[in-house]
Scaffold this active site. Structure first.
Site, PDB file in Angstrom:
ATOM      1  N   GLN A  64       0.835  -1.202   0.000  1.00  0.00           N
ATOM      2  CA  GLN A  64       0.000   0.000   0.000  1.00  0.00           C
ATOM      3  C   GLN A  64       0.877   1.262   0.000  1.00  0.00           C
ATOM      4  O   GLN A  64       0.546   2.263  -0.604  1.00  0.00           O
ATOM      5  CB  GLN A  64      -0.892  -0.036   1.248  1.00  0.00           C
ATOM      6  CG  GLN A  64      -2.188   0.705   1.158  1.00  0.00           C
ATOM      7  CD  GLN A  64      -3.249   0.227   2.166  1.00  0.00           C
ATOM      8  OE1 GLN A  64      -4.289  -0.236   1.776  1.00  0.00           O
ATOM      9  NE2 GLN A  64      -2.991   0.369   3.444  1.00  0.00           N
ATOM     10  N   GLU A  82       1.948   2.746  -3.480  1.00  0.00           N
ATOM     11  CA  GLU A  82       1.002   3.655  -4.130  1.00  0.00           C
ATOM     12  C   GLU A  82       0.982   4.992  -3.412  1.00  0.00           C
ATOM     13  O   GLU A  82       0.927   6.048  -4.038  1.00  0.00           O
ATOM     14  CB  GLU A  82      -0.383   2.997  -4.201  1.00  0.00           C
ATOM     15  CG  GLU A  82      -0.280   1.729  -5.028  1.00  0.00           C
ATOM     16  CD  GLU A  82      -1.597   1.045  -5.338  1.00  0.00           C
ATOM     17  OE1 GLU A  82      -2.637   1.467  -4.828  1.00  0.00           O
ATOM     18  OE2 GLU A  82      -1.547   0.070  -6.120  1.00  0.00           O
ATOM     19  N   GLU A  83       1.065   4.958  -2.086  1.00  0.00           N
ATOM     20  CA  GLU A  83       1.107   6.210  -1.317  1.00  0.00           C
ATOM     21  C   GLU A  83       2.299   7.065  -1.752  1.00  0.00           C
ATOM     22  O   GLU A  83       2.184   8.283  -1.908  1.00  0.00           O
ATOM     23  CB  GLU A  83       1.202   5.872   0.181  1.00  0.00           C
ATOM     24  CG  GLU A  83       1.428   7.085   1.057  1.00  0.00           C
ATOM     25  CD  GLU A  83       1.175   6.820   2.547  1.00  0.00           C
ATOM     26  OE1 GLU A  83       0.621   5.766   2.876  1.00  0.00           O
ATOM     27  OE2 GLU A  83       1.529   7.688   3.356  1.00  0.00           O
ATOM     28  N   ARG A  84       3.437   6.426  -1.986  1.00  0.00           N
ATOM     29  CA  ARG A  84       4.655   7.192  -2.309  1.00  0.00           C
ATOM     30  C   ARG A  84       4.632   7.709  -3.741  1.00  0.00           C
ATOM     31  O   ARG A  84       5.053   8.844  -4.002  1.00  0.00           O
ATOM     32  CB  ARG A  84       5.885   6.336  -2.010  1.00  0.00           C
ATOM     33  CG  ARG A  84       6.077   6.250  -0.505  1.00  0.00           C
ATOM     34  CD  ARG A  84       7.023   5.221   0.008  1.00  0.00           C
ATOM     35  NE  ARG A  84       6.882   5.197   1.479  1.00  0.00           N
ATOM     36  CZ  ARG A  84       7.332   4.232   2.250  1.00  0.00           C
ATOM     37  NH1 ARG A  84       7.973   3.204   1.723  1.00  0.00           N
ATOM     38  NH2 ARG A  84       7.152   4.288   3.563  1.00  0.00           N
ATOM     39  N   ALA A 104       2.292  10.658  -3.617  1.00  0.00           N
ATOM     40  CA  ALA A 104       2.896  11.858  -3.008  1.00  0.00           C
ATOM     41  C   ALA A 104       3.847  12.544  -3.987  1.00  0.00           C
ATOM     42  O   ALA A 104       3.871  13.782  -4.090  1.00  0.00           O
ATOM     43  CB  ALA A 104       3.639  11.476  -1.727  1.00  0.00           C
TER      44      ALA A 104
END
Ligand code: FAD
Length: 384
Positions: free
Chosen positions: A238, A241-243, A246
């Protein structure tokens, strides 16, 4: 990653939505230190923006991750960091594991309404005693009959004061730290959940950030996402995708920061000519623009690999690191050229200077990104 007509259309339509439905309200939401997430997500959901990469079966559009990246980049047009961050939490931080590994019942109950915007989601990983070191979290979810009983605390949780459910990372056994964790969907109105504090911050005002206590919070075991003990692995997936999200979100925000500074310094006169006419100023802005385009290149490259099904842990970490660095460097340099106006509270560049500081800390600090990159370079010292 190659931009197509569809990507460009998505960016164009979302830009229009931001201009009409978000930017006119940003100052009011910043002052209130919260934005109406259900109202805004409801509008975004009706237009399909909250499920671009989610399975069609649950109301998503089933597109590849390049569309999430274009959406994240376009959200950089929002005149604050808090609202895009909450949208990113909903689409790319709290829901990817649920979409991939959740049971059908769980996806019907929690994913589908997160895609329509009827439910607001948050992600609970960080704690008062553990942020960078995710393996060291202390919150427990112990089996009791058919339930889990949750005890502990989650800190810094974006949208948690108005969220309907949390994607919670908790220890579900006494096994070694990378094999004892599970992701569990926890409805935020469950008895025993205490919204202990709204945390005051130096930026990201329109986003509510909470400290949440869990005191014998009971949820059915069927609310676990995927297999027990796989939570750390799911969370690490997960995080990719967060990185990427961002990094992409920084690109347009930084570009617009430079553009606004060009406009301001072109008009502003000192010593008989515009501030922009100083070579020192326009060369510096050209340098910064080059850095932003380098970030775009790195982010698109990482996204292309991700869409092709490769492990992008290293690339995504590099892109996140570069974004964090530039979110500090670009607004700082631009603010300088606004002079005293740059030092005022309501200035768009000073807001980005405050909001953007989070990019080097949240979702894995710069040093954590460096550690991951070093691991791939085989230069990381053995753990102490
Ligand atoms: C506004 C905001 C919103 C957030 N939203 C969420 C959310 O929705 N959900 C969630 O789970 N979390 C969220 N977080 C938490 C965020 O992810 C953590 O703050 C971040 O991971 C850092 O953890 P920490 O604050 O505990 O810092 P610590 O782990 O205490 O680290 C402090 C500093 O030490 C340094 N450091 C750490 N490790 C190393 C190392 N190995 N080598 C060298 N230096 C190191 C870094 O400079 C780091 O910034 C949010 C935070 C903020 C401020």
């Amino acid at each position: 990653m190659q931009l197509t007509h569809e990507h460009e259309e998505l960016a164009r339509n979302l830009t229009r939505f931001i201009d009409e439905e978000i930017n006119p309200h940003v100052d009011e939401w910043e002052a209130a230190e919260i934005f109406p997430a259900h109202e805004v997500f409801g509008k975004l959901g009706r237009l399909g923006y909250l499920g671009l990469t989610k399975p069609e079966e649950w109301g998503g559009a089933g597109l590849d991750y390049s569309y999430s990246v274009v959406m994240a980049e376009t959200l950089g047009h929002v005149r604050c960091g808090g609202v895009p961050m909450a949208i990113g939490v909903q689409t790319d931080m709290a829901t990817p594991a649920l979409a991939r590994f959740g049971s059908d019942e769980l996806r019907r109950q929690f994913l589908a309404p997160a895609i329509t915007g009827d439910m607001v989601a948050c992600v609970g990983v960080s704690e008062p005693g553990a942020g960078s070191d995710v393996a060291a979290i202390r919150t427990t979810a112990r089996r009791d009959g058919g339930d889990y009983v949750i005890n502990g605390a989650k800190m810094w949780i974006t949208s948690s004061l108005q969220a309907d459910w949390m994607c919670l990372l908790a220890n579900t056994s006494d096994d070694p730290a990378h094999r004892n964790k599970s992701l569990i969907v926890v409805p935020m109105d469950t008895p025993g959940i205490v919204k202990a504090k709204k945390i005051r911050k130096i930026g990201m005002f329109s986003s509510d950030t909470g400290l949440i206590h869990f005191d014998d919070v009971r949820v059915p075991q069927r609310y676990r996402i995927g297999e027990e003990g796989k939570g750390f692995t799911y969370q690490m997936m997960q995080f990719q995708e967060e990185r990427l999200w961002a990094a992409a979100n920084a690109i347009r925000a930084l570009g617009e920061c430079i553009d606004m500074t060009i406009d301001y310094t072109r008009d502003r006169q000192a010593f008989g000519h515009s501030i922009l006419d100083n070579q020192y100023v326009h060369f510096r802005l050209a340098e910064l623009k080059t850095e932003v385009e380098a970030l775009r290149g790195l982010t698109y490259l990482a996204t292309g690999h991700y869409v092709a099904g490769r492990d992008v842990t290293e690339w995504a970490s590099m892109a996140k690191l570069k974004a964090g660095r530039l979110m500090r460097e670009v607004p700082d340099a631009c603010l300088q050229y606004w002079g005293g106006m740059g030092y005022t509270w309501e200035n768009p560049v000073s807001r980005m200077f405050r909001d953007g500081r989070l990019a080097s800390i949240g979702g894995g600090a710069d040093e954590v990104m460096l550690g991951i990159i070093c691991k791939y370079m085989r230069t990381l010292a053995a753990p102490r």
